[in-house]
Design a protein around this motif. Structure first.
Motif, PDB file in Angstrom:
ATOM      1  N   LEU A 149       0.857  -1.183   0.000  1.00 54.81           N
ATOM      2  CA  LEU A 149       0.000   0.000   0.000  1.00 54.81           C
ATOM      3  C   LEU A 149       0.887   1.225   0.000  1.00 54.81           C
ATOM      4  N   PHE A 150       0.590   2.179  -0.876  1.00 56.38           N
ATOM      5  CA  PHE A 150       1.329   3.435  -0.908  1.00 56.38           C
ATOM      6  C   PHE A 150       0.498   4.544  -0.284  1.00 56.38           C
ATOM      7  N   MET A 151       1.156   5.296   0.580  1.00 50.95           N
ATOM      8  CA  MET A 151       0.568   6.443   1.233  1.00 50.95           C
ATOM      9  C   MET A 151       1.449   7.651   0.928  1.00 50.95           C
ATOM     10  N   ALA A 152       0.844   8.802   0.693  1.00 53.26           N
ATOM     11  CA  ALA A 152       1.598  10.027   0.460  1.00 53.26           C
ATOM     12  C   ALA A 152       1.339  10.983   1.619  1.00 53.26           C
ATOM     13  N   ILE A 153       2.427  11.528   2.147  1.00 50.48           N
ATOM     14  CA  ILE A 153       2.348  12.390   3.326  1.00 50.48           C
ATOM     15  C   ILE A 153       2.905  13.766   2.990  1.00 50.48           C
ATOM     16  N   GLY A 154       2.197  14.800   3.404  1.00 50.86           N
ATOM     17  CA  GLY A 154       2.667  16.178   3.267  1.00 50.86           C
ATOM     18  C   GLY A 154       2.612  16.889   4.602  1.00 50.86           C
ATOM     19  N   ASP A 155       2.257  18.157   4.572  1.00 47.93           N
ATOM     20  CA  ASP A 155       2.167  18.972   5.779  1.00 47.93           C
ATOM     21  C   ASP A 155       0.722  19.446   5.910  1.00 47.93           C
ATOM     22  N   ALA A 156       0.013  18.912   6.907  1.00 47.29           N
ATOM     23  CA  ALA A 156      -1.400  19.225   7.062  1.00 47.29           C
ATOM     24  C   ALA A 156      -1.642  20.652   7.526  1.00 47.29           C
ATOM     25  N   THR A 157      -0.594  21.364   7.917  1.00 46.71           N
ATOM     26  CA  THR A 157      -0.773  22.769   8.274  1.00 46.71           C
ATOM     27  C   THR A 157      -0.708  23.683   7.065  1.00 46.71           C
ATOM     28  N   ALA A 158      -0.276  23.158   5.906  1.00 47.59           N
ATOM     29  CA  ALA A 158      -0.046  24.034   4.765  1.00 47.59           C
ATOM     30  C   ALA A 158      -0.494  23.461   3.430  1.00 47.59           C
ATOM     31  N   ASP A 159      -0.486  22.159   3.259  1.00 46.66           N
ATOM     32  CA  ASP A 159      -0.702  21.552   1.945  1.00 46.66           C
ATOM     33  C   ASP A 159      -2.180  21.288   1.672  1.00 46.66           C
ATOM     34  N   GLN A 160      -2.518  21.181   0.393  1.00 46.99           N
ATOM     35  CA  GLN A 160      -3.880  20.863  -0.011  1.00 46.99           C
ATOM     36  C   GLN A 160      -4.181  19.377   0.142  1.00 46.99           C
ATOM     37  N   ALA A 161      -3.189  18.533  -0.060  1.00 42.10           N
ATOM     38  CA  ALA A 161      -3.396  17.079  -0.017  1.00 42.10           C
ATOM     39  C   ALA A 161      -2.317  16.434   0.850  1.00 42.10           C
ATOM     40  N   PRO A 162      -2.373  16.646   2.164  1.00 40.18           N
ATOM     41  CA  PRO A 162      -1.305  16.134   3.030  1.00 40.18           C
ATOM     42  C   PRO A 162      -1.418  14.665   3.391  1.00 40.18           C
ATOM     43  N   LEU A 163      -2.514  14.003   2.971  1.00 41.15           N
ATOM     44  CA  LEU A 163      -2.708  12.611   3.326  1.00 41.15           C
ATOM     45  C   LEU A 163      -3.445  11.925   2.185  1.00 41.15           C
ATOM     46  N   GLN A 164      -2.782  10.930   1.569  1.00 40.13           N
ATOM     47  CA  GLN A 164      -3.363  10.185   0.457  1.00 40.13           C
ATOM     48  C   GLN A 164      -3.077   8.696   0.682  1.00 40.13           C
ATOM     49  N   LEU A 165      -4.063   7.851   0.404  1.00 41.19           N
ATOM     50  CA  LEU A 165      -3.892   6.419   0.643  1.00 41.19           C
ATOM     51  C   LEU A 165      -4.380   5.608  -0.545  1.00 41.19           C
ATOM     52  N   GLY A 166      -3.524   4.655  -0.970  1.00 42.96           N
ATOM     53  CA  GLY A 166      -3.926   3.685  -1.964  1.00 42.96           C
ATOM     54  C   GLY A 166      -4.556   2.472  -1.315  1.00 42.96           C
ATOM     55  N   GLN A 167      -4.495   1.353  -2.023  1.00 44.55           N
ATOM     56  CA  GLN A 167      -4.994   0.073  -1.519  1.00 44.55           C
ATOM     57  C   GLN A 167      -3.824  -0.905  -1.424  1.00 44.55           C
ATOM     58  N   PHE A 168      -3.989  -1.955  -0.607  1.00 45.44           N
ATOM     59  CA  PHE A 168      -3.038  -3.056  -0.611  1.00 45.44           C
ATOM     60  C   PHE A 168      -3.197  -3.836  -1.913  1.00 45.44           C
ATOM     61  N   GLU A 169      -2.092  -4.034  -2.617  1.00 47.18           N
ATOM     62  CA  GLU A 169      -2.142  -4.711  -3.906  1.00 47.18           C
ATOM     63  C   GLU A 169      -1.027  -5.745  -4.026  1.00 47.18           C
ATOM     64  N   SER A 170      -1.290  -6.738  -4.885  1.00 46.30           N
ATOM     65  CA  SER A 170      -0.322  -7.795  -5.139  1.00 46.30           C
ATOM     66  C   SER A 170       0.191  -7.807  -6.562  1.00 46.30           C
ATOM     67  N   THR A 171      -0.496  -7.149  -7.491  1.00 54.91           N
ATOM     68  CA  THR A 171      -0.080  -7.192  -8.890  1.00 54.91           C
ATOM     69  C   THR A 171       0.747  -5.968  -9.246  1.00 54.91           C
ATOM     70  N   ALA A 172       1.626  -6.147 -10.232  1.00 51.75           N
ATOM     71  CA  ALA A 172       2.495  -5.055 -10.663  1.00 51.75           C
ATOM     72  C   ALA A 172       1.681  -3.865 -11.154  1.00 51.75           C
ATOM     73  N   GLU A 173       0.648  -4.146 -11.948  1.00 55.12           N
ATOM     74  CA  GLU A 173      -0.133  -3.071 -12.551  1.00 55.12           C
ATOM     75  C   GLU A 173      -0.813  -2.210 -11.498  1.00 55.12           C
ATOM     76  N   LEU A 174      -1.400  -2.841 -10.481  1.00 59.72           N
ATOM     77  CA  LEU A 174      -2.130  -2.080  -9.480  1.00 59.72           C
ATOM     78  C   LEU A 174      -1.192  -1.383  -8.503  1.00 59.72           C
ATOM     79  N   MET A 175      -0.076  -2.023  -8.136  1.00 60.32           N
ATOM     80  CA  MET A 175       0.919  -1.314  -7.328  1.00 60.32           C
ATOM     81  C   MET A 175       1.353  -0.030  -8.031  1.00 60.32           C
ATOM     82  N   ASP A 176       1.682  -0.174  -9.301  1.00 58.62           N
ATOM     83  CA  ASP A 176       2.144   0.972 -10.066  1.00 58.62           C
ATOM     84  C   ASP A 176       1.054   2.027 -10.196  1.00 58.62           C
TER      85      ASP A 176
END
Length: 322
Positions: A97-124
């Protein structure tokens, strides 16, 4: 999530096509709707017929201005290496699972979450759907504490429930965390009401009930500003790399050591060499994980959680999320 079969050949083909096409890798200009955390229930890492022994692995990537090199390296070169190394070590069913972290005091999108994946295509897909905002508030801190909160509150792992095996959380970063999970930020970003802010030590303790926690500092130059503070919280689960490009090899080696798939650093080095990593990178990876490896006794069955997070989460935290 986590269905389907991983193909290294398919993953390598995705990377090769990307290198020749010249297409922009990260094209999002705002948080992808499917990665927005508001109203999120659970991200699930489930066993399946193809993956009967799933192992949850979360990469929480700092995507502020100084840290975009690691997501780019993952998407254009190193992620297939990570999966190949895990396979070489006998870690059969990783789910990422990929998560993106920024700064919640300043950024528009400081928290983003994907899904747990097993295939190359979906991980990517989830990785490249991340919005590399490139922001940050200039405070010397980023919202890493939200990563601990989200994995503690919003993931459900078959590896833990069925087999008592923790998942892995790898946070990449070069700043300090904020001292607490802000209830106002949780309300705004996730849509949940907390009675009070959660001190970061308690968020770490809650996450450590389900995950082995690691903070990866990308290079030796950037360690000076944050290493000491993170070591107070995670001890030798803070990994000071020599180059950002080593993140995948370092993470794979840590999983292999912790799972007992590699008995010691010598076995790690041999696996990395067999994976065609240059000798200088093998040496750098071994140096980076040396302090953590020294914590592990291959003959022991002790759960090697960080000393600062080895206690259970406070009862009120567990009751809140029951």
């Amino acid at each position: 999530m986590g269905h389907g079969t991983y193909s290294h050949a398919a993953h390598a083909a995705i990377i090769a096509d990307r290198a020749t096409s010249g297409a922009e890798v990260f094209s999002q200009r705002r948080c992808h709707p499917l990665m927005h955390p508001h109203g999120l229930a659970m991200r699930e890492a489930r066993d399946s017929a193809a993956h009967p022994a799933s192992l949850a692995i979360v990469f929480a990537l700092d995507v502020t201005g100084s840290m975009g090199d690691i997501p780019h390296t993952l998407a254009t070169r190193e992620l297939p290496t990570f999966m190949a190394l895990l396979g070489s070590c006998g870690v059969a069913d990783p789910q990422l699972l990929f998560m993106a972290i920024g700064d919640a005091t300043a950024d528009q999108a400081p928290l983003q979450l994907g899904q747990f994946e097993s295939t190359a295509e979906l991980m990517d897909q989830w990785l490249t759907w991340s919005y590399l905002e490139g922001g940050g508030g200039g405070s010397g801190a980023e919202s890493y504490e939200l990563a601990f909160y989200m994995v503690a509150r919003h993931t459900d792992l078959d590896c833990l429930v069925k087999r008592g095996k923790k998942g892995y959380l790898f946070i990449t970063g070069d700043e300090l965390p904020y001292p607490a999970v802000s209830r106002q930020q949780v309300a705004a970003l996730v849509g949940e009401r907390l009675d009070a802010d959660i001190p970061i030590a308690e968020a770490i303790a809650a996450a450590a009930e389900s995950y082995h926690l690691f903070f990866l500092i990308p290079d030796l130059k950037r360690r000076a500003g944050c290493e000491r503070a993170w070591r107070r919280r995670l001890g030798d689960h803070v990994i000071c790399m020599e180059a950002a490009a080593d993140a995948c090899a370092v993470a794979a080696a840590i999983v292999a050591l912790t799972e007992g798939a590699c008995a010691d650093l010598g076995a790690v080095a041999a696996t990395l060499r067999d994976g065609a990593l240059p000798a200088e990178r093998v040496s750098a990876v071994v140096r980076a994980i040396g302090p953590y490896a020294a914590l592990l006794d291959p003959a022991s069955t002790v759960d090697h959680a960080p000393a600062s997070a080895s206690h259970k989460a406070p009862g009120w935290f567990r009751r809140m999320f029951a």
